[in-house]
Design a protein around this motif. Structure first.
Motif, PDB file in Angstrom:
ATOM      1  N   THR A 242       0.834  -1.205   0.000  1.00  0.00           N
ATOM      2  CA  THR A 242       0.000   0.000   0.000  1.00  0.00           C
ATOM      3  C   THR A 242       0.864   1.249   0.000  1.00  0.00           C
ATOM      4  O   THR A 242       0.612   2.207  -0.742  1.00  0.00           O
ATOM      5  N   ILE A 243       1.893   1.240   0.851  1.00  0.00           N
ATOM      6  CA  ILE A 243       2.807   2.390   0.911  1.00  0.00           C
ATOM      7  C   ILE A 243       3.486   2.602  -0.436  1.00  0.00           C
ATOM      8  O   ILE A 243       3.609   3.739  -0.919  1.00  0.00           O
ATOM      9  N   LEU A 244       3.903   1.499  -1.078  1.00  0.00           N
ATOM     10  CA  LEU A 244       4.549   1.597  -2.385  1.00  0.00           C
ATOM     11  C   LEU A 244       3.614   2.231  -3.409  1.00  0.00           C
ATOM     12  O   LEU A 244       4.013   3.093  -4.194  1.00  0.00           O
ATOM     13  N   LEU A 245       2.356   1.817  -3.405  1.00  0.00           N
ATOM     14  CA  LEU A 245       1.393   2.323  -4.389  1.00  0.00           C
ATOM     15  C   LEU A 245       0.984   3.767  -4.121  1.00  0.00           C
ATOM     16  O   LEU A 245       0.719   4.529  -5.043  1.00  0.00           O
ATOM     17  N   VAL A 246       0.941   4.135  -2.838  1.00  0.00           N
ATOM     18  CA  VAL A 246       0.377   5.432  -2.463  1.00  0.00           C
ATOM     19  C   VAL A 246       1.426   6.533  -2.414  1.00  0.00           C
ATOM     20  O   VAL A 246       1.156   7.676  -2.791  1.00  0.00           O
ATOM     21  N   PHE A 247       2.636   6.217  -1.966  1.00  0.00           N
ATOM     22  CA  PHE A 247       3.631   7.253  -1.660  1.00  0.00           C
ATOM     23  C   PHE A 247       3.935   8.142  -2.865  1.00  0.00           C
ATOM     24  O   PHE A 247       3.792   9.367  -2.797  1.00  0.00           O
ATOM     25  N   SER A 248       4.363   7.522  -3.970  1.00  0.00           N
ATOM     26  CA  SER A 248       4.740   8.338  -5.131  1.00  0.00           C
ATOM     27  C   SER A 248       3.526   9.030  -5.739  1.00  0.00           C
ATOM     28  O   SER A 248       3.633  10.152  -6.251  1.00  0.00           O
ATOM     29  N   SER A 249       2.358   8.374  -5.673  1.00  0.00           N
ATOM     30  CA  SER A 249       1.140   8.995  -6.215  1.00  0.00           C
ATOM     31  C   SER A 249       0.772  10.237  -5.422  1.00  0.00           C
ATOM     32  O   SER A 249       0.390  11.267  -5.983  1.00  0.00           O
ATOM     33  N   ALA A 250       0.868  10.143  -4.090  1.00  0.00           N
ATOM     34  CA  ALA A 250       0.542  11.288  -3.242  1.00  0.00           C
ATOM     35  C   ALA A 250       1.561  12.403  -3.417  1.00  0.00           C
ATOM     36  O   ALA A 250       1.211  13.590  -3.461  1.00  0.00           O
ATOM     37  N   MET A 251       2.831  12.030  -3.542  1.00  0.00           N
ATOM     38  CA  MET A 251       3.878  13.041  -3.696  1.00  0.00           C
ATOM     39  C   MET A 251       3.712  13.812  -5.006  1.00  0.00           C
ATOM     40  O   MET A 251       3.963  15.015  -5.064  1.00  0.00           O
ATOM     41  N   GLY A 252       3.285  13.111  -6.064  1.00  0.00           N
ATOM     42  CA  GLY A 252       3.141  13.765  -7.357  1.00  0.00           C
ATOM     43  C   GLY A 252       1.780  14.367  -7.605  1.00  0.00           C
ATOM     44  O   GLY A 252       1.508  14.863  -8.699  1.00  0.00           O
ATOM     45  N   SER A 253       0.905  14.331  -6.595  1.00  0.00           N
ATOM     46  CA  SER A 253      -0.447  14.874  -6.777  1.00  0.00           C
ATOM     47  C   SER A 253      -0.406  16.392  -6.948  1.00  0.00           C
ATOM     48  O   SER A 253       0.183  17.095  -6.132  1.00  0.00           O
ATOM     49  N   PHE A 254      -1.053  16.867  -7.986  1.00  0.00           N
ATOM     50  CA  PHE A 254      -1.166  18.313  -8.179  1.00  0.00           C
ATOM     51  C   PHE A 254      -2.533  18.874  -7.819  1.00  0.00           C
ATOM     52  O   PHE A 254      -2.627  19.884  -7.118  1.00  0.00           O
ATOM     53  N   PRO A 255      -3.646  18.261  -8.259  1.00  0.00           N
ATOM     54  CA  PRO A 255      -4.959  18.900  -8.049  1.00  0.00           C
ATOM     55  C   PRO A 255      -5.303  19.140  -6.585  1.00  0.00           C
ATOM     56  O   PRO A 255      -5.812  20.220  -6.246  1.00  0.00           O
ATOM     57  N   VAL A 256      -5.050  18.148  -5.716  1.00  0.00           N
ATOM     58  CA  VAL A 256      -5.450  18.289  -4.312  1.00  0.00           C
ATOM     59  C   VAL A 256      -4.691  19.418  -3.619  1.00  0.00           C
ATOM     60  O   VAL A 256      -5.305  20.312  -3.019  1.00  0.00           O
ATOM     61  N   PRO A 257      -3.345  19.464  -3.667  1.00  0.00           N
ATOM     62  CA  PRO A 257      -2.640  20.609  -3.063  1.00  0.00           C
ATOM     63  C   PRO A 257      -2.990  21.943  -3.731  1.00  0.00           C
ATOM     64  O   PRO A 257      -2.995  22.978  -3.068  1.00  0.00           O
ATOM     65  N   TYR A 258      -3.298  21.913  -5.022  1.00  0.00           N
ATOM     66  CA  TYR A 258      -3.649  23.139  -5.730  1.00  0.00           C
ATOM     67  C   TYR A 258      -4.961  23.705  -5.202  1.00  0.00           C
ATOM     68  O   TYR A 258      -5.061  24.896  -4.896  1.00  0.00           O
ATOM     69  N   TYR A 259      -5.983  22.851  -5.075  1.00  0.00           N
ATOM     70  CA  TYR A 259      -7.287  23.319  -4.607  1.00  0.00           C
ATOM     71  C   TYR A 259      -7.273  23.668  -3.124  1.00  0.00           C
ATOM     72  O   TYR A 259      -8.004  24.562  -2.688  1.00  0.00           O
TER      73      TYR A 259
END
Length: 607
Positions: A242-259
């Motif tokens: 789960t950590i492997l799948l989530v970590f890089s996805s969360a780090m590269g997220s743009f829309p959520v931190p943007y909003y």
């Protein structure tokens, strides 16, 4: 007596014969071609972005401060790591991104893990409904809950702008840390990725040997020790996955931190992409390195001598924890409320926004119901009306529908290419499962998933600009295909490994060609997994913003058009687009379930 001399074949002939023999098998030829194609499509954009960090960008600070108009320089690296803006442009976004990824992983594992335990190991009520609705936040676009959070908790007093629903109903204004920053970003992303934890941890809980915990109970082991010494080690592989799948996805997220107004490497890249293009590319590389680092740590953690056996063959019984007559309903009601707010309320919220004269203004709740309007949907003339900014209503807006069919076209092409390539990767790797080359091809197919979507998008932006295909469907399709191949390849590989070689060998003996064996034998047997390998890329492309936003103009596809309307302040249009996307994705997901019988939560406890 004439003596015939047998001439020893040359090494060249032996080598050519081996190559010919190897390539005479279709799965070997497919594996070779895929290895070359995947290496080029994955490595070439990465090389492009690395070179971009050393390139001089005309009009950017590297050109201004070095006096160069072309060529290469170390200025971008030196300035980013040692310049006066080092803390603002690198250190703070980096720390924020790591914190966001950490708390997202923590929240996803705790929330999804608790839900998995309740569904699989207790007598919780309404399991089927809860299991189905729990995965909705992942099916919906990532920014959905971020927008809903804003509409729900923003207030004039704290965040500025119109009051959200909570203030309009109760007069309670939440503090700034609740409305913007790390806490809402991590909460939203944790809810979005919690289905990963539910699926992975729930699968282990469901198959866990009950004797392992029962033996500890017989020995009078305290419950907390049973959890930390028995239960937790058994679900550790699922937690690490789960950590492997989530970590890089969360780090590269743009829309959520943007909003939700939180400075991360992703948002900082967008800010710097014009004036500091070379330094922005370095940020993208840092995100890539962090994603691969997490993979290496995951491999190191699971490759030791520890045993994580959970199915022993001695007992198939699953011990159910009795929550009590009240508890089984109380926990169910709690999750019904939580899943309503995260899965059903967003659809209601976006629909409501499109009927408000001023989106985000909920004053109609105080009795002004007559002010509700259909203008955002039905206006077909007089578009100069105040607030419309020259736009026709959603039903008559050609820009919106062109962008909608554009994202459908991109999604369909990505699905066709990624699904086909992924199926062939799974087939050829399963036939050469002990080959180093097969392991390499399998790793190259999965690598793009570990890289943050923004980093992949930036790499293809640089690559596409150099190749002259920027702002074309070609570039969107290529980037989407490479990014989504992991979905199809993993699905296909797992299903192909279940097939015995005898199934295909009997057809080979009868002289049946390879393409007929694929279409008449292999594909029909594993059609459910293969169809899922096509549909996952399609649905992922429909809700993709981070990957595509750097690759085309804002009006080309629906997800980028949504961001454009938000920037214009036309929130009714962006809410309408959100609603259209969610409904389309839910319909597609439902069709997949009905046509294939496959469901993301099937077999965990919800069916």
């Amino acid at each position: 007596m004439e003596q015939t001399m047998t001439q020893k074949p040359s090494k060249l002939k032996i080598g050519l014969n081996r190559i010919f023999t190897y390539l005479s098998k279709p799965h070997n030829l497919v594996l070779l071609i895929l290895g070359i194609v995947l290496s080029i499509s994955t490595i070439a954009p990465i090389i492009s972005i690395v070179l971009d960090t050393f390139s001089v960008h005309l009009g950017s600070v590297d050109s201004t401060n070095t006096g160069l108009i072309s060529g290469y320089t170390l200025y971008n690296w030196i300035d980013l790591f040692t310049g006066s803006l080092n803390k603002l442009n690198l250190l703070m976004p980096l720390v924020n991104s790591l914190l966001l990824a950490f708390f997202t992983c923590l929240g996803a594992v705790v929330y999804g893990g608790i839900f998995a335990y309740l569904v699989t190991r207790t007598n919780l009520k309404f399991k089927k409904y809860l299991s189905s609705i729990f995965i909705f936040p992942y099916i919906m676009p990532q920014w959905t809950l971020a927008v809903v959070w804003k509409n729900l908790f923003n207030s004039t007093a704290v965040t500025g702008g119109a009051n959200g629903l909570l203030v309009s109903l109760t007069g309670i204004a939440m503090p700034l840390w609740w409305c913007k920053g790390l806490f809402p970003c991590a909460t939203v992303l944790a809810i979005h990725y919690a289905p990963f934890a539910y699926i992975l941890i729930g699968g282990i809980f469901r198959n866990m040997d009950a004797n392992l915990e029962e033996a500890a109970v017989i020995l009078n082991t305290p419950k907390y020790k049973i959890f930390f010494r028995v239960t937790l080690p058994m679900v550790m592989p699922a937690i690490l996955s789960t950590i492997l799948l989530v970590f890089s996805s969360a780090m590269g997220s743009f829309p959520v931190p943007y909003y939700l107004t939180y400075s991360t490497l992703a948002t900082k890249y967008v800010e710097m992409s014009v004036d500091r293009a070379g330094e922005a590319s370095i940020l993208a590389i840092i995100m890539m390195v962090l994603g691969v680092t997490i993979l290496m740590m995951n491999i190191a953690a699971t490759s030791g001598r520890k045993s994580y056996t959970t199915v022993t063959g001695k007992s198939g019984q699953i011990s159910k924890v009795n929550l009590g007559k009240i508890g089984k309903y109380a926990f169910a009601i709690i999750f019904i409320i939580l899943t309503f707010m995260t899965s059903i309320y967003p659809i209601i919220s976006f629909a409501m926004e499109t009927f408000l004269p001023n989106p985000g203004d909920y004053s109609f709740l105080k009795g002004n119901w007559n002010n509700l309007t259909l203008k955002w949907w039905t206006t077909s003339e007089n578009v100069s009306e105040k607030g419309m900014f020259g736009q026709y209503g959603i039903l008559y807006n050609s820009t919106i529908w062109n962008a909608y069919f554009g994202i459908l076209f991109v999604g369909a092409c990505c699905a066709l290419l990624a699904g086909t390539i992924g199926m062939l990767v799974g087939y050829s790797c399963s036939k050469n499962r002990h080959s180093k080359w097969a392991n390499y091809v399998n790793s190259m197919a999965f690598l793009p998933y570990l890289l943050p979507a923004l980093s992949v998008g930036v790499a293809f932006y640089v690559f596409g600009s150099n190749m002259g295909i920027y702002n074309t469907y070609w570039l969107l399709i290529i980037a989407g295909t490479v990014k989504y191949i992991p979905f199809a390849s993993r699905s296909a590989l797992n299903s192909m490994l279940q097939l015995s070689n005898e199934i295909e060998e009997s057809a080979v003996i009868q002289g049946i060609p390879w393409y007929k064996r694929m279409f008449k034998i292999i594909i029909p047997i594993q059609k459910a997994s293969i169809i899922s390998g096509y549909m996952l890329p399609f649905m992922s492309a429909l809700r993709e913003l981070t990957l595509f936003m750097m690759l085309c103009s804002q009006t080309k596809i629906l997800t980028t058009l949504l961001a454009y309307f938000d920037e214009m302040g036309l929130y009714a249009f962006s809410s309408g687009i959100n609603l259209i996307l969610i409904v389309t994705i839910i319909i597609c997901n439902t069709l997949v379930n009905k046509l294939t019988g496959a469901s993301i939560d099937k077999g965990i406890g919800g069916s």
